[in-house]
Design a protein around this motif. Structure first.
Motif, short mmCIF file in Angstrom:
data_model
loop_
_atom_site.label_atom_id
_atom_site.label_comp_id
_atom_site.label_asym_id
_atom_site.label_seq_id
_atom_site.Cartn_x
_atom_site.Cartn_y
_atom_site.Cartn_z
N ASN A 534 14.29 87.12 90.09
CA ASN A 534 13.15 86.29 91.31
C ASN A 534 13.58 85.73 92.26
O ASN A 534 12.97 85.78 92.98
N LEU A 537 14.62 88.11 94.64
CA LEU A 537 13.22 89.14 95.26
C LEU A 537 13.08 88.09 96.16
O LEU A 537 12.56 88.28 97.23
N THR A 540 15.12 88.17 99.40
CA THR A 540 15.21 89.35 99.99
C THR A 540 14.30 88.75 101.11
O THR A 540 13.80 89.74 102.08
#
Length: 552
Positions: A534, A537, A540
């Motif tokens: 996570n 993520l 990103t």
């Protein structure tokens, strides 16, 4: 083609209740504070009893004790929030005094002169088919002609299930299925199922009496994917209202929990409400007789039927016994002297007061004061740019999340918290031998793939570990050298610097973008590999918003 051959868990649960399969005495409870709401337990178990719940500190997960199939797959993985308790065979929890439903007058719906069409919409594993059978039996006992149909399709536990019931004092036309627009009554045990377009077609705005439960039972997608949210209750009710002459609704699961200590009798609360509203034109004594013939939890289901009637005829009495008692435990807030010189107000102040108190427990007054000062700096910068407070609120949440990372010390503190022990007792009153299910990193490095259980004799070790928080972040912290802990500290430092930069450019660089960036820590959930995934993520998304960040 994929064939998965396994005993249906919902059917196994039914057989255990009936005594045809051995009872499993282990019950699972989730520590809400330790839970990160990452959804991994839902992925591991694919179980609809693993339910998301929104809290002050974000989305968490709970186990629905009434519907739990006790297959324990939810405990797979690295999450340390799971504990188990054992039910001693033959030993029952003390029975709490249950309120007696008031006597209410029967509705005046006159003699049955035409075919009555009833549509039931719910989810698998919750007794919708049984309710239809009980109502069909009641109609037969009342001397009526009856036809019924249950459509369960490929539904598994919590998949959509609908039932059709038709009864008349004269011969029925040969069809056990309702035609579109013909429903005299719709009972929405599950609002999502009932408001599916093909099910709404059975309603008729000129005659349909609808009774709906507003309880939110998550779908498989909601359990599996933490980003999927339950639709707005108001919009679902509005859809059902469009095809109803009258619509009454209440949270049947919550009401049953307050009345009976579990949710098993929730269905008959709705049946009682449907009867009292005039939508279910069967004699009350026939319905209660049919409940007795069914032979399962007879007293509770009859009481639920009567309380459902009261929900319509005596709303004050119903509300008095189903409204949850307010917690006597006041929320802990940081001492007032720590806020000397601060100017934030409203929601930002509330968020900071609660979270600063948690940071004192997490580490120290010093850490909490640093948190307060940082949010104050953001608040000051925000006031120079706008009257909105979204940014400071997002920072209050995000900064707290990255500051109070859940390392071994913090997890131990939360697990032995007396408030959690009391919560376990309330969820499983007869539970004994509380055991923490943990997968310590050191054992994982050594190759152990499953969790260990720390029973009552080991609890003192967790209490000692919780005291070790003074070592956090020092050279003497043995856990601080682990990769995940290093990454957590880097995230905090990076977030603090990023928020400081955003605060200086709020007026010129896009306020909404700053709010989105400040709220991104909520993406970082879970433990160990789940958390690291996570974090990627999170990084990103930062890069998509043109924020430079350090690779982990």
């Amino acid at each position: 083609m994929l064939i998965y051959d396994q005993h249906c868990a919902a059917d196994a649960r039914r057989q255990r209740k009936r005594g045809t399969l051995p009872t499993r005495n282990t019950r699972v409870v989730i520590n809400e504070a330790v839970c990160e709401g990452c959804g991994d337990c839902g992925v591991k178990s694919n179980c609809l009893s693993v339910q998301p719940v929104d809290t002050e500190y974000g989305r968490k997960t709970k186990i629905d004790q009434t519907s739990c199939n006790t297959d324990y797959t939810c405990m797979d993985g690295d999450c340390p929030s799971f504990v188990t308790v054992e039910l001693v065979p033959g030993k029952k929890a003390p029975k709490a005094a249950r309120p007696v439903p008031p006597v209410v007058a029967d509705p005046d719906f006159g003699p049955l002169t035409s075919t009555q069409n009833v549509f039931l919409a719910g989810i698998g594993g919750t007794g919708i088919v049984t309710v239809n059978q009980v109502l069909a039996t009641a109609a037969l006992r009342a001397g009526l002609e009856v036809e019924s149909l249950d459509q369960i399709g490929l539904s598994q536990k919590a998949g959509p299930v609908v039932s059709h019931l038709r009864f008349s004092s004269s011969a029925l036309e040969p069809s056990n299925r309702l035609t579109p627009g013909s429903a005299d009554c719709i009972v929405a045990f599950d609002l999502l199922t009932a408001t599916d377009n093909k099910n709404l077609d059975y309603g008729n705005a000129e005659k349909t009496v609808s009774i709906a439960s507003t309880s939110q039972t998550p779908t498989g997608d909601m359990v599996y994917d933490k980003a999927v949210r339950y639709p707005e209750e108001t919009s679902l009710l509005a859809r059902l209202d469009k095809v109803s002459r009258t619509l009454r609704s209440f949270d049947a699961l919550a009401a049953a929990q307050e009345l009976f200590g579990n949710t098993a009798a929730a269905n008959f609360l709705l049946i009682g409400a449907a009867y009292q509203s005039g939508g279910l034109r069967l004699p009350a004594e026939a319905i209660e007789e049919a409940i007795g013939i069914n032979g399962v939890a007879v007293d509770a289901n009859i009481a639920a039927f009567r309380w459902g009637r009261a929900a319509i005829a005596d709303t004050a009495a119903f509300s008095a016994v189903t409204t949850p008692a307010k917690s006597v435990r006041e929320p802990v807030v940081a001492p007032a002297h720590m806020f000397a010189g601060t100017t934030f107000t409203g929601e930002t102040l509330r968020l900071v007061e609660l979270r600063a108190a948690q940071l004192i427990e997490f580490q120290s007054v010093k850490i909490a004061q640093r948190y307060i000062d940082q949010v104050q700096a953001v608040w000051t910068a925000e006031r120079a740019a706008t009257e909105r407070t979204d940014f400071s609120e997002a920072v209050a949440r995000g900064l707290f999340k990255f500051t109070a990372y859940k390392d071994e010390y913090e997890v131990a503190r939360m697990l032995v918290d007396p408030a959690f022990i009391e919560d376990v007792k309330s969820q499983v009153p007869a539970g004994e031998n509380l055991t923490y299910k943990l997968h310590p990193p050191i054992l994982r490095v050594m190759g152990r793939k499953k969790k260990i259980g720390l029973g009552p004799k080991s609890h003192v070790a967790l209490k000692v570990l919780a005291k070790g928080k003074k070592l956090r972040g020092t050279k003497l912290d043995p856990f601080g050298y682990m990769h995940v802990r290093k990454v957590e500290r880097e995230l905090l430092a990076e977030y603090e610097a990023m928020i400081a930069d955003l605060s200086r450019t709020l007026a010129t660089d896009g306020y909404d973008r700053a709010v989105e960036i400040a709220a991104l820590p909520d993406v970082v959930r879970g433990y160990e590999d789940i958390k690291l995934g996570n974090i990627e993520l999170y990084k990103t998304r930062l890069r998509e918003l043109r924020i430079e960040c350090i690779d982990t």
